[in-house]
Design a protein around this motif. Structure first.
Motif, PDB file in Angstrom:
ATOM      1  N   GLU A  63      14.354  24.133 -56.774  1.00  0.00           N
ATOM      2  CA  GLU A  63      12.915  24.381 -56.778  1.00  0.00           C
ATOM      3  C   GLU A  63      12.120  23.108 -56.520  1.00  0.00           C
ATOM      4  N   THR A  64      12.613  21.980 -57.005  1.00  0.00           N
ATOM      5  CA  THR A  64      11.932  20.707 -56.751  1.00  0.00           C
ATOM      6  C   THR A  64      11.982  20.361 -55.270  1.00  0.00           C
ATOM      7  N   VAL A  65      13.174  20.451 -54.674  1.00  0.00           N
ATOM      8  CA  VAL A  65      13.325  20.119 -53.254  1.00  0.00           C
ATOM      9  C   VAL A  65      12.526  21.084 -52.395  1.00  0.00           C
ATOM     10  N   TYR A  66      12.589  22.374 -52.719  1.00  0.00           N
ATOM     11  CA  TYR A  66      11.876  23.370 -51.922  1.00  0.00           C
ATOM     12  C   TYR A  66      10.376  23.108 -51.920  1.00  0.00           C
ATOM     13  N   SER A  67       9.795  22.866 -53.085  1.00  0.00           N
ATOM     14  CA  SER A  67       8.340  22.688 -53.155  1.00  0.00           C
ATOM     15  C   SER A  67       7.891  21.442 -52.393  1.00  0.00           C
ATOM     16  N   ILE A  68       8.633  20.347 -52.539  1.00  0.00           N
ATOM     17  CA  ILE A  68       8.243  19.130 -51.831  1.00  0.00           C
ATOM     18  C   ILE A  68       8.431  19.308 -50.323  1.00  0.00           C
ATOM     19  N   ALA A  69       9.535  19.975 -49.932  1.00  0.00           N
ATOM     20  CA  ALA A  69       9.757  20.242 -48.502  1.00  0.00           C
ATOM     21  C   ALA A  69       8.642  21.110 -47.944  1.00  0.00           C
ATOM     22  N   TRP A  70       8.163  22.059 -48.743  1.00  0.00           N
ATOM     23  CA  TRP A  70       7.056  22.924 -48.304  1.00  0.00           C
ATOM     24  C   TRP A  70       5.807  22.095 -48.026  1.00  0.00           C
ATOM     25  N   TRP A  71       5.467  21.202 -48.939  1.00  0.00           N
ATOM     26  CA  TRP A  71       4.281  20.372 -48.750  1.00  0.00           C
ATOM     27  C   TRP A  71       4.426  19.494 -47.510  1.00  0.00           C
ATOM     28  N   ILE A  72       5.603  18.925 -47.324  1.00  0.00           N
ATOM     29  CA  ILE A  72       5.816  18.060 -46.165  1.00  0.00           C
ATOM     30  C   ILE A  72       5.744  18.870 -44.870  1.00  0.00           C
ATOM     31  N   CYS A  73       6.403  20.026 -44.860  1.00  0.00           N
ATOM     32  CA  CYS A  73       6.547  20.791 -43.626  1.00  0.00           C
ATOM     33  C   CYS A  73       5.342  21.666 -43.303  1.00  0.00           C
ATOM     34  N   ARG A  74       4.722  22.216 -44.321  1.00  0.00           N
ATOM     35  CA  ARG A  74       3.724  23.252 -44.086  1.00  0.00           C
ATOM     36  C   ARG A  74       2.280  22.816 -44.299  1.00  0.00           C
ATOM     37  N   SER A  75       2.066  21.699 -44.972  1.00  0.00           N
ATOM     38  CA  SER A  75       0.693  21.315 -45.289  1.00  0.00           C
ATOM     39  C   SER A  75       0.134  20.334 -44.271  1.00  0.00           C
ATOM     40  N   GLU A  76      -1.156  20.128 -44.331  1.00  0.00           N
ATOM     41  CA  GLU A  76      -1.834  19.180 -43.453  1.00  0.00           C
ATOM     42  C   GLU A  76      -2.036  17.821 -44.113  1.00  0.00           C
ATOM     43  N   PHE A  77      -1.355  17.595 -45.235  1.00  0.00           N
ATOM     44  CA  PHE A  77      -1.335  16.257 -45.815  1.00  0.00           C
ATOM     45  C   PHE A  77      -0.448  15.371 -44.941  1.00  0.00           C
ATOM     46  N   ASP A  78      -0.853  14.125 -44.804  1.00  0.00           N
ATOM     47  CA  ASP A  78      -0.150  13.184 -43.937  1.00  0.00           C
ATOM     48  C   ASP A  78       0.646  12.159 -44.735  1.00  0.00           C
ATOM     49  N   LYS A  79       0.175  11.867 -45.948  1.00  0.00           N
ATOM     50  CA  LYS A  79       0.803  10.836 -46.779  1.00  0.00           C
ATOM     51  C   LYS A  79       1.170  11.436 -48.142  1.00  0.00           C
ATOM     52  N   PHE A  80       2.348  11.090 -48.623  1.00  0.00           N
ATOM     53  CA  PHE A  80       2.847  11.620 -49.888  1.00  0.00           C
ATOM     54  C   PHE A  80       3.335  10.480 -50.773  1.00  0.00           C
ATOM     55  N   ILE A  81       3.070  10.631 -52.064  1.00  0.00           N
ATOM     56  CA  ILE A  81       3.626   9.724 -53.068  1.00  0.00           C
ATOM     57  C   ILE A  81       4.375  10.610 -54.065  1.00  0.00           C
TER      58      ILE A  81
END
Length: 281
Positions: A63-81
């Motif tokens: 669930e941790t990997v899936y949620s972070i992968a979703w944000w990276i792949c599907r969102s319009e955010f460009d930078k992640f911490i």
């Protein structure tokens, strides 16, 4: 990661398999959000941390990997911490590679909490300490004017609507009606100045065993310097709770009902407030 998600190819496969990204083409998003998204995780929690039902294991990993992968792949955010509060850097390499493959950047910061303090005061104290420590050393945060924050294992389906309402504000939280002295800390926005002046040290007041949670500490810190604002957007969360280990999701019908209730509630309370003022004149 537990022998399964330890390469960028596996991260892509996970994104495809769990519908984090419906196609490879969808992985290349045009970034439109100037602020970074901070994602807090506790990948390897100790067994004696109070109010944490979801322990280290396959479910927490997936669930941790899936949620972070979703944000990276599907969102319009460009930078992640990504901030891990248990000092575990297992996710660092695959997530950094996944972000790079999507044309984005990810900074992974593992913070080793004081286990004794976390066991005594609870997971909210641990999250606050890790967030404070990580942002102090973050190169991305140093160049930012603010940040959005999301708890790991959670996705926000209407995040763009939230971004639109938050972009001109000093802070943006959901204050659930009917829960006194409480603010939802799973997804929020704060400017850097508001964070540093009012929220950075709020976790030091947390004492989970005594019923003082991070949500209460944030609420009191905000209430001291600002009026509790009306937020017309019901934040549509879905994911897995580390506290209860239960999944949650707001259905379309419930989302519309909550949105309507919120509008009616604030119209009514606004009317009562204006009526009270007029009768006093």
């Amino acid at each position: 990661i537990h022998g399964r998600y330890n390469s960028v190819n596996n991260a892509f496969e996970l994104a495809d398999r769990t519908n984090a990204a419906p196609s490879r083409r969808a992985l290349i998003m045009i970034p439109t959000i100037e602020f970074p998204l901070v994602i807090t995780t506790a990948f390897s929690p100790k067994s004696d941390v109070p109010y944490v039902a979801l322990k280290k294991g396959e479910l927490r990993t997936r669930e941790t990997v899936y949620s972070i992968a979703w944000w990276i792949c599907r969102s319009e955010f460009d930078k992640f911490i990504v901030v891990d509060a248990t000092g575990d850097a297992t996710l660092s390499a695959p997530l950094t590679e996944l972000a790079r493959a999507c044309g984005k950047s990810l900074e992974y910061i593992a913070i080793q909490n004081d286990d004794e303090s976390v066991a005594r005061y609870g997971k909210g104290f641990g999250e606050g300490f890790a967030l404070d420590s990580a942002l102090e050393r973050s190169a991305v945060f140093a160049e930012s004017k603010g940040f959005f924050k999301c708890t790991g294992k959670i996705i926000v389906d209407n995040y763009l609507q939230c971004v639109e309402h938050a972009k001109t504000k000093q802070f943006y939280f959901d204050f659930p009606r009917g829960i006194p002295n409480f603010v939802d800390t799973r997804f929020y926005f704060t400017s850097k100045s508001f964070w540093e002046a009012n929220l950075r040290d709020a976790y030091k007041k947390v004492n989970d065993p005594r019923g003082v949670f991070l949500e209460n500490a944030y609420y009191e810190s905000i209430r001291k310097v600002a009026e509790i604002p009306y937020n017309p957007v019901v934040i549509r969360l879905r994911g897995l709770s580390g506290t209860s280990s239960e999944t949650f999701e707001i259905s379309s019908i419930m989302y519309r009902a909550q949105t309507l209730w919120r509008k009616l509630y604030w119209k009514f309370t606004g009317f009562v407030s204006r009526f009270t003022v007029s009768t006093k004149k």
